[in-house]
Design a protein around this motif. Sequence first.
Motif, PDB file in Angstrom:
ATOM      1  N   ALA A   6      34.664  19.685  57.291  1.00  0.00           N
ATOM      2  CA  ALA A   6      35.686  18.911  56.580  1.00  0.00           C
ATOM      3  C   ALA A   6      36.287  19.769  55.483  1.00  0.00           C
ATOM      4  O   ALA A   6      35.748  20.823  55.119  1.00  0.00           O
ATOM      5  N   ILE A   7      37.411  19.309  54.939  1.00  0.00           N
ATOM      6  CA  ILE A   7      38.016  19.939  53.769  1.00  0.00           C
ATOM      7  C   ILE A   7      38.301  18.851  52.738  1.00  0.00           C
ATOM      8  O   ILE A   7      38.721  17.737  53.086  1.00  0.00           O
ATOM      9  N   ASN A   8      38.048  19.169  51.484  1.00  0.00           N
ATOM     10  CA  ASN A   8      38.263  18.237  50.380  1.00  0.00           C
ATOM     11  C   ASN A   8      39.303  18.803  49.428  1.00  0.00           C
ATOM     12  O   ASN A   8      39.309  20.006  49.141  1.00  0.00           O
ATOM     13  N   LEU A   9      40.159  17.946  48.918  1.00  0.00           N
ATOM     14  CA  LEU A   9      41.170  18.320  47.930  1.00  0.00           C
ATOM     15  C   LEU A   9      40.786  17.716  46.586  1.00  0.00           C
ATOM     16  O   LEU A   9      40.627  16.494  46.465  1.00  0.00           O
ATOM     17  N   TRP A  10      40.634  18.589  45.586  1.00  0.00           N
ATOM     18  CA  TRP A  10      40.193  18.157  44.259  1.00  0.00           C
ATOM     19  C   TRP A  10      41.286  18.417  43.229  1.00  0.00           C
ATOM     20  O   TRP A  10      41.996  19.417  43.312  1.00  0.00           O
ATOM     21  N   VAL A  11      41.406  17.534  42.259  1.00  0.00           N
ATOM     22  CA  VAL A  11      42.302  17.715  41.123  1.00  0.00           C
ATOM     23  C   VAL A  11      41.536  17.337  39.858  1.00  0.00           C
ATOM     24  O   VAL A  11      41.011  16.216  39.747  1.00  0.00           O
ATOM     25  N   LYS A  12      41.442  18.274  38.928  1.00  0.00           N
ATOM     26  CA  LYS A  12      40.729  18.067  37.668  1.00  0.00           C
ATOM     27  C   LYS A  12      39.334  17.490  37.878  1.00  0.00           C
ATOM     28  O   LYS A  12      38.889  16.571  37.182  1.00  0.00           O
ATOM     29  N   GLY A  13      38.636  18.021  38.862  1.00  0.00           N
ATOM     30  CA  GLY A  13      37.261  17.630  39.100  1.00  0.00           C
ATOM     31  C   GLY A  13      37.072  16.344  39.858  1.00  0.00           C
ATOM     32  O   GLY A  13      35.935  15.898  40.042  1.00  0.00           O
ATOM     33  N   SER A  25      39.616  33.004  35.581  1.00  0.00           N
ATOM     34  CA  SER A  25      39.408  31.735  34.890  1.00  0.00           C
ATOM     35  C   SER A  25      38.388  30.892  35.647  1.00  0.00           C
ATOM     36  O   SER A  25      38.438  30.798  36.875  1.00  0.00           O
ATOM     37  N   HIS A  26      37.477  30.274  34.913  1.00  0.00           N
ATOM     38  CA  HIS A  26      36.417  29.484  35.526  1.00  0.00           C
ATOM     39  C   HIS A  26      36.633  27.983  35.359  1.00  0.00           C
ATOM     40  O   HIS A  26      35.726  27.189  35.634  1.00  0.00           O
ATOM     41  N   LYS A  27      37.840  27.598  34.922  1.00  0.00           N
ATOM     42  CA  LYS A  27      38.065  26.178  34.642  1.00  0.00           C
ATOM     43  C   LYS A  27      37.892  25.307  35.877  1.00  0.00           C
ATOM     44  O   LYS A  27      37.246  24.259  35.835  1.00  0.00           O
ATOM     45  N   ALA A  28      38.515  25.710  37.010  1.00  0.00           N
ATOM     46  CA  ALA A  28      38.399  24.912  38.230  1.00  0.00           C
ATOM     47  C   ALA A  28      36.955  24.863  38.706  1.00  0.00           C
ATOM     48  O   ALA A  28      36.475  23.822  39.184  1.00  0.00           O
ATOM     49  N   MET A  62      49.504  18.189  41.376  1.00  0.00           N
ATOM     50  CA  MET A  62      48.299  17.513  40.908  1.00  0.00           C
ATOM     51  C   MET A  62      48.334  16.001  41.069  1.00  0.00           C
ATOM     52  O   MET A  62      47.285  15.355  41.057  1.00  0.00           O
ATOM     53  N   HIS A  63      49.520  15.417  41.236  1.00  0.00           N
ATOM     54  CA  HIS A  63      49.603  13.961  41.302  1.00  0.00           C
ATOM     55  C   HIS A  63      50.227  13.460  42.610  1.00  0.00           C
ATOM     56  O   HIS A  63      49.647  12.629  43.306  1.00  0.00           O
ATOM     57  N   VAL A  76      34.694  22.625  53.206  1.00  0.00           N
ATOM     58  CA  VAL A  76      35.550  23.482  52.397  1.00  0.00           C
ATOM     59  C   VAL A  76      36.089  22.653  51.236  1.00  0.00           C
ATOM     60  O   VAL A  76      36.376  21.461  51.396  1.00  0.00           O
ATOM     61  N   HIS A  77      36.238  23.281  50.082  1.00  0.00           N
ATOM     62  CA  HIS A  77      36.731  22.578  48.902  1.00  0.00           C
ATOM     63  C   HIS A  77      37.918  23.340  48.321  1.00  0.00           C
ATOM     64  O   HIS A  77      37.838  24.552  48.085  1.00  0.00           O
ATOM     65  N   ALA A  78      39.028  22.620  48.096  1.00  0.00           N
ATOM     66  CA  ALA A  78      40.230  23.193  47.497  1.00  0.00           C
ATOM     67  C   ALA A  78      40.518  22.451  46.203  1.00  0.00           C
ATOM     68  O   ALA A  78      40.592  21.225  46.181  1.00  0.00           O
ATOM     69  N   SER A  79      40.673  23.206  45.121  1.00  0.00           N
ATOM     70  CA  SER A  79      40.938  22.605  43.821  1.00  0.00           C
ATOM     71  C   SER A  79      42.306  23.042  43.325  1.00  0.00           C
ATOM     72  O   SER A  79      42.624  24.238  43.302  1.00  0.00           O
ATOM     73  N   LEU A  80      43.131  22.067  42.932  1.00  0.00           N
ATOM     74  CA  LEU A  80      44.455  22.331  42.377  1.00  0.00           C
ATOM     75  C   LEU A  80      44.413  21.996  40.896  1.00  0.00           C
ATOM     76  O   LEU A  80      43.983  20.921  40.504  1.00  0.00           O
ATOM     77  N   ASP A  81      44.895  22.926  40.089  1.00  0.00           N
ATOM     78  CA  ASP A  81      44.859  22.720  38.657  1.00  0.00           C
ATOM     79  C   ASP A  81      46.062  23.414  38.034  1.00  0.00           C
ATOM     80  O   ASP A  81      46.699  24.266  38.648  1.00  0.00           O
ATOM     81  N   THR A  82      46.364  23.051  36.798  1.00  0.00           N
ATOM     82  CA  THR A  82      47.486  23.709  36.122  1.00  0.00           C
ATOM     83  C   THR A  82      47.185  25.179  35.871  1.00  0.00           C
ATOM     84  O   THR A  82      48.094  25.998  35.821  1.00  0.00           O
ATOM     85  N   SER A  83      45.931  25.516  35.706  1.00  0.00           N
ATOM     86  CA  SER A  83      45.571  26.886  35.357  1.00  0.00           C
ATOM     87  C   SER A  83      44.955  27.661  36.510  1.00  0.00           C
ATOM     88  O   SER A  83      44.929  28.887  36.481  1.00  0.00           O
ATOM     89  N   ASP A  84      44.444  26.960  37.498  1.00  0.00           N
ATOM     90  CA  ASP A  84      43.702  27.634  38.567  1.00  0.00           C
ATOM     91  C   ASP A  84      44.018  27.028  39.927  1.00  0.00           C
ATOM     92  O   ASP A  84      44.262  25.827  40.035  1.00  0.00           O
ATOM     93  N   PHE A  85      43.986  27.896  40.929  1.00  0.00           N
ATOM     94  CA  PHE A  85      43.880  27.447  42.319  1.00  0.00           C
ATOM     95  C   PHE A  85      42.580  28.039  42.842  1.00  0.00           C
ATOM     96  O   PHE A  85      42.314  29.232  42.678  1.00  0.00           O
ATOM     97  N   LEU A  86      41.751  27.213  43.474  1.00  0.00           N
ATOM     98  CA  LEU A  86      40.450  27.683  43.923  1.00  0.00           C
ATOM     99  C   LEU A  86      40.135  27.126  45.300  1.00  0.00           C
ATOM    100  O   LEU A  86      40.290  25.928  45.553  1.00  0.00           O
ATOM    101  N   LEU A  87      39.704  27.996  46.201  1.00  0.00           N
ATOM    102  CA  LEU A  87      39.151  27.602  47.492  1.00  0.00           C
ATOM    103  C   LEU A  87      37.690  28.022  47.525  1.00  0.00           C
ATOM    104  O   LEU A  87      37.358  29.152  47.133  1.00  0.00           O
ATOM    105  N   LEU A  88      36.828  27.126  48.009  1.00  0.00           N
ATOM    106  CA  LEU A  88      35.404  27.425  48.101  1.00  0.00           C
ATOM    107  C   LEU A  88      34.953  27.189  49.539  1.00  0.00           C
ATOM    108  O   LEU A  88      35.123  26.100  50.081  1.00  0.00           O
TER     109      LEU A  88
END
Length: 507
Positions: free
Chosen positions: A73-80, A245-248, A362-363, A201-213
């Motif tokens: 599966a894949i998950n989409l995350w925003v601000k945790g 950056s480690h924020k995401a 993000m929204h 798989v985890h994808a995080s969208l943020d104002t400061s970071d884009f992260l795929l895990l």
Amino acid sequence: MEDYDVLIAGAGPTGLVLGLWLAHQGIRVGIVDKAAEPGTTSRAMAVQARILELYRQVGIADEVVAEGAPAEAINLWVKGKRKAHLNFLSAGSRVTPYPFVLIYPQDRHERLLERRLQLAGVEVQRQTELVEFDDQGDKVVARLRTPQGERECTARFLAGCDGAHSFVRHKLGAGFPGGTYAHLFYVADVQIHGMDPGKEVHASLDTSDFLLLFPYGSEGRARLIGTIRGDRDDQPGTQSFDDVSHKAMERLGVKVGQVYWFSTYRVHHRVTDQYRHGRAFLLGDAAHVHSPAGGQGMNTGIGDAINLAWKLGGVLRGDASDALLDTYKAERLAFARRLVDTTDRAFTFITAEGGVADFVRMHIAPTVASAAYSLDAVREFVFRMISQTTIQYHDSPLSDGIAGAIKGGDRLPWAVHDGQDNYATPARIDWQVHVYGEAREALREWCLRHGLQVQVFRWGKVHEDAGFERNAVYLVRPDYYVGLSDPTASCDAIAGYFADREFRRYS
């Protein structure tokens, strides 16, 4: 002077798969690579379902899956907070025997392919660099540089699988138009704790970071992919993981314990204007590069290799005319351009900066994705796109006819009924005639006389659901695309198809 049917420059996944498919057809192959050993870093990680389907044809799919880690599966995350979830298993269970994205590090992937080549009698020639070649019309004369000095070899054809900075492409004078993204990209293989990613798989969208895990292996091993922004965005190779950056990561609850590998690079989007020039061909990154969005790059190169391999085999055996090789460009260039355009839009979206872009990313996007993923049809469509099972060649000179819902140029739909799997490993890499229902005796006899493999599948609802027409004939290419769909199941239709395309063996 050594003599090959096909000389392959480059022993990455594209070159190794090309060599393996050719060796399985009895073609004399030489593979050269200037590196002293196979890659030792994980690099490309995702193996898509379409490639696993094609790996079945040379008997390596089970071993590849066993060595990898299926992401379900894949998950989409925003601000945790998780905003969307796409389950591959439910989305792809009717599509393919491999309803997941396989996480399989490229170094291990290459070692497996090289082992299989050795079993087929082909050794990769290491520390051997292609430094010159001359297309003499009926053959290619190549000069190779080794630690012992230079030597020459000849080949009927040359395959440039030598990466984005391809010597073969430069020598041919082929263009490579496109561009380079502004942001610097990083990849890191790390040990994580704090968050249990499961088999997803985890994808995080943020104002400061884009992260795929991407989790893989065991004991918390994971691949991280992201962008380095702002004043940290400098030339590749000057950063360390501390500059990321480690924020995401923190919002996902991810803590990095150890960094095993870290690299930064610029991401390009380019497609060559020449896939073939005389007796030389370009494949993989030598022909196209694009953003890593969707894990498509390596898979597209492997798809190039399989598309070209069976065509080279047919021409070298004398089964088909040289015109068959022109269909390689016709089919793969169109797909590469669509892919680069699609990944370009996706990558631009996830890296765009500014208040409006942040708000949409993000929204709006997560809300739309969450609503869309709740629909079965949308989930299946997204999975098909990611898995490369939507690739079709409707406009190819090799595509003709329609029977049921299946047109010439479609990927053969996967179907299992009454113990019969229409993607089961064939006796040999070759054309097949498929009939779902009953086949007339005259058809069987005609195929036997012309050396065509015939597969007759007992009719079931699963075939109707997949779009097959009962008792129609589907002429299936060696790469499991449909060449001809004929509702009349006529021997003359098959003979005419091959005659029109100058296949000497079958017409």
